[in-house]
Design an enzyme around this catalytic site. Structure first.
Site, short mmCIF file in Angstrom:
data_model
loop_
_atom_site.label_atom_id
_atom_site.label_comp_id
_atom_site.label_asym_id
_atom_site.label_seq_id
_atom_site.Cartn_x
_atom_site.Cartn_y
_atom_site.Cartn_z
N SER A 109 -0.73 2.73 2.96
CA SER A 109 -0.72 1.34 2.50
C SER A 109 -2.01 0.60 2.82
O SER A 109 -2.29 -0.44 2.21
CB SER A 109 0.46 0.58 3.12
N HIS B 149 -4.25 -0.07 -0.03
CA HIS B 149 -3.67 -1.09 -0.91
C HIS B 149 -3.99 -2.50 -0.41
O HIS B 149 -4.20 -3.42 -1.20
CB HIS B 149 -2.16 -0.92 -1.00
#
Length: 352
Positions: free
Chosen positions: A50, A53
């Site tokens: 993540s 991201h």
């Protein structure tokens, strides 16, 4: 103290994956301690899938901000009221980057993952020091090194995966995507007695790891049709449970046909927040009675993850290590996909 920060958000497509100017190691103020807080000298913080991201900006956070949540370290400070768990100065610990308040509607309703105040102690782990509430901190078991200990959070996600699927001995189970979470989940399903345990993964090295971790079948979806492979493996009935750990949007619509009637389909990755997928409700929800779900973080999982951590094979997860000053190189390596898992060494700790 030093901390890795996102200083600019933008595209991380492979062709423009040079992250200079997007992330940097900065000098920032240390977190203040409250009476129930624990100060940790961070040894390692692993890079999560993540984290890129966040650099891309898909969650809308405004730079600069710190990143990292898979943390291990040594306690160097305790608030005067941080006494409920028996933690001591010098303890080797890891923890949960979220603090569940225990008082909101969701915490009182057995749904910690939706805590209305869970972000209050969500602090960057790619730091030399971090301050967490006592409730977030867990002592590492004997035999678990600090280098391995930073994987407590991803192991907790594998525990959460087991909680959602509730595997039974002999269930036929498939995992789509052989990244760290996919292969931790695969190990968990093996422990739970899964049969015809299958991984769909295009990268050969990850298929090899899956075999090492107990997969019965490994399928390259770029070379073999996964629906046909499923029919061959399951005598045409499908898997009792299929879990997506790839987050790869173009593959997601291919998963419902792989699930047996009455089975479970778990979308267990992060997806673009504007992605929508058509689903034939008559076929999959009415006629086949599939249970389709996902999961968000790992409520009630960390104590059990710590207890069972030594049963996971984690050696391959801790091979590639960058120092905290090498933030750009570390994130570029993550985006490149060349390494299975990347760790950031935030401090040299004697006897780690």
């Amino acid at each position: 103290m030093k901390q890795i920060n996102v200083i600019k958000t933008g595209s991380l497509k492979e062709k423009d994956a040079n992250l200079k100017g997007a992330v940097a190691t900065l000098e920032v103020s240390e977190y203040e301690m409250g009476p129930e807080d624990v100060k940790i000298k961070v040894a390692y913080c692993a890079v999560c899938g993540s984290d890129p991201h966040l650099v891309e900006g898909i969650f809308g956070w405004v730079p600069p901000f710190g990143i990292g949540h898979e943390v291990s370290g040594v306690i160097v400070g305790l608030g005067e009221k941080a006494t409920k768990k028996g933690l001591q100065i010098g303890d080797r610990v890891a923890g949960n980057f979220l603090k569940f308040c225990g008082t909101c509607y969701y915490c009182q309703n057995g749904q910690q993952q939706f805590c209305e105040h869970g972000d209050e102690y969500n602090r960057a782990g790619m730091s030399q020091y971090i301050v967490w509430h006592e409730s977030q901190v867990y002592k590492l078991p004997d035999g678990i090194s600090l280098k391995t200990g930073c994987l407590l959070e991803p192991v907790s996600i594998a525990v959460r995966m087991m909680d959602k699927v509730q595997p039974k001995l002999g269930m036929k189970i498939a995992v789509n995507g052989g990244g760290p979470i996919g292969l931790l989940g695969l190990q968990g399903f093996k422990m739970m007695g899964a049969t015809d345990l299958t991984l769909f993964e295009p990268i050969e090295d990850r298929r090899t790891l899956a075999k090492k971790y107990g997969a019965d079948h490994v399928i390259d979806p770029t070379r073999e049709d996964i629906e046909e492979a499923t029919k061959r493996i399951t005598n045409g009935r499908g898997f009792d449970a299929v879990v997506d750990c790839s987050g790869f949007a173009p593959s997601l619509h291919k998963l419902p046909p792989l699930v047996a009637r009455g089975g479970m389909l778990l979308y267990g990755a992060m997806y673009p927040n504007d992605f929508e997928m058509p689903l034939n409700l008559y076929k999959y929800c009415y006629f086949n009675e599939l249970t389709i779900s996902g999961y968000y973080v790992a409520p009630y999982c960390f104590p059990r993850a710590a207890q069972i951590m030594s049963r996971f094979d984690l050696e391959d997860f801790t091979v590639k290590v960058f120092d905290i000053d090498d933030s750009v190189a570390a994130m570029e390596a993550q985006v490149s996909g060349k390494y299975f898992k990347i760790l950031i060494r935030c401090n040299e700790i004697e006897g780690e």
